[in-house]
Design an enzyme around this catalytic site. Structure first.
Site, short mmCIF file in Angstrom:
data_model
loop_
_atom_site.label_atom_id
_atom_site.label_comp_id
_atom_site.label_asym_id
_atom_site.label_seq_id
_atom_site.Cartn_x
_atom_site.Cartn_y
_atom_site.Cartn_z
N ASP A 225 0.86 -1.18 0.00
CA ASP A 225 0.00 0.00 0.00
C ASP A 225 0.89 1.23 0.00
OD1 ASP A 225 -2.35 1.67 0.17
OD2 ASP A 225 -3.36 -0.01 1.16
N ASP A 249 3.65 2.01 -4.79
CA ASP A 249 2.54 2.39 -5.67
C ASP A 249 2.28 1.25 -6.65
OD1 ASP A 249 0.76 3.46 -7.49
OD2 ASP A 249 1.83 5.36 -7.70
N MET A 250 1.08 0.69 -6.60
CA MET A 250 0.76 -0.45 -7.45
C MET A 250 0.83 -0.11 -8.93
SD MET A 250 -3.37 -0.76 -6.92
CE MET A 250 -4.45 0.66 -7.19
N LYS A 263 -8.52 -7.08 -3.70
CA LYS A 263 -9.83 -7.11 -3.04
C LYS A 263 -10.44 -5.71 -3.06
CE LYS A 263 -10.18 -7.03 1.42
NZ LYS A 263 -11.03 -5.82 1.61
N HIS A 267 -12.84 -1.93 -8.79
CA HIS A 267 -14.09 -1.19 -8.98
C HIS A 267 -13.91 0.30 -8.68
CE1 HIS A 267 -15.96 -1.43 -4.64
NE2 HIS A 267 -14.71 -1.04 -4.62
#
Length: 363
Positions: A225, A249-250, A263, A267
């Protein structure tokens, strides 16, 4: 007279249509009634009475006192909540109220999801909803969401300047993770068979990762995260040595592992950004083992052949994502499109988490 005339409708149909329109028009009061139940801690009061309480017993058990002059009006709130299925009304006059599965999920305990009720009814969220009609006709860029129109910034930035909003937002995320983590380890054990490592992307304070590590000790779990999230986690608070926290940072890099978990992440993002995230996930799996997988926990609209209540909830969640982030809840064909664009060869959807499904992506 035009073909759309209502003159041909029966009186019964007209009156039913009128009632439906009024019910939908004041439907926001259902949300407010639920908010009242949470703020007054009504479920906890009934729980202290053994799960069933008369109005007199309920009033005596409330931790949040109601002035005597207003106490006679509480039964009107309780009737609305019972009609909506939040409580069970018993007794000749319906003056005894009992907990059911829904109201037990509103208890202030480790499985309670009550913070989500407060988040959905914050002035920021409610104000955002009130701007959706204006958003449709506005000449502003599509990225200027209804939330930004109402609050001047996106939800994440709002949390940075409004401590109360940030607190309820974080409580909601933690409560949701606790609730789903329990169901995931119970319902999805086979998903974690044969894997040695897992990275929970945007995993927050690690609720899900801790639950997985506890249930499946053979899996080395990591949480990725942003730095400001990871910095808030006290090492002393985590006694599970099988969970590692990584700041990053993804969009830039995801640590390699057998399984990458997303998860309730995608969205919140557009299709374009979701493809970028999924490509990073694919790179992480390939660089580690080459034959691992990505697990997504998110809604697949219309799955699993839901009843009307489930589908309505998914569509309302979709509208909320639109107003907050210009993101969305996806139908299977929309999932299939971004999965293939990200380079995955196959996927499997398991509709085993109610509103949400477990989607496994294969290299």
């Amino acid at each position: 007279m035009g073909s759309n005339s209502i003159d041909s409708e029966s009186s019964a149909e007209l009156l039913q249509a009128e009632a439906d329109i009024i019910r939908h028009s004041v439907g926001y009061l259902t949300s407010i009634a639920l908010q009242c139940a949470v703020k007054l801690r009504i479920p906890d009061a009934i729980h202290r009475c053994g799960g069933s309480a008369s109005m007199a017993e309920l009033l005596a058990a409330l931790a949040v006192p109601i002035p005597p002059a207003k106490q006679p009006y509480l039964w009107r709130l309780m009737k609305v909540l019972a009609m909506q299925g939040v409580f069970v009304a018993k007794g000749g006059d319906g003056d005894v109220y009992q907990l059911n599965t829904m109201s037990r999920l509103l208890l202030d305990d480790e499985r309670g999801i009550w913070p989500g009720v407060l988040l959905a009814t914050t002035p920021q969220f409610m104000g955002s909803a009130m701007r959706i009609g204006e958003w449709f006709t506005s000449e502003e860029d599509v990225e200027v969401t209804a939330f930004i129109m109402a609050n001047g910034q996106n939800p994440h930035d709002t949390g940075g300047v409004d401590a109360e909003f940030n607190s309820i937002f974080n409580k909601t995320m933690a409560a949701d993770s606790r609730f789903v983590a329990d169901l995931v380890v119970r319902q999805c054990a086979e998903v974690f068979k044969g894997i040695g490592s897992l990275v929970d992307v945007a995993g927050g304070t690690g609720t899900m990762a801790r639950a997985i590590a506890k249930a499946f000790p053979h899996v080395k779990c990591s949480v990725l995260d942003l730095a400001h999230v990871i910095q808030e986690i006290s090492p002393e608070a985590d006694n599970n040595n099988n969970v590692e926290f990584i700041a990053g940072d993804m969009m830039e890099f995801i640590p390699p592992a057998d399984v990458i978990l997303l998860k309730y992440v995608l969205h919140n993002w557009t299709d374009e950004d979701s493809v970028k995230i999924l490509k990073r996930c694919r790179e992480a799996v390939i660089s580690h083992a080459g034959n691992g997988k990505v697990i997504i926990i998110d809604a697949v609209v219309g799955t699993p052949s839901p009843g009307l209540d489930l589908l309505q909830t998914q569509l309302l969640m979709d509208m909320e994502m639109m107003s907050l982030f210009m993101a969305k809840e996806r139908y299977e064909h929309e999932w299939s499109k971004i999965i293939k664009e990200a380079g995955f060869t196959n996927y499997k959807i398991q509709p085993i988490l109610g509103l949400r499904s477990v989607i496994e992506l294969y290299i």
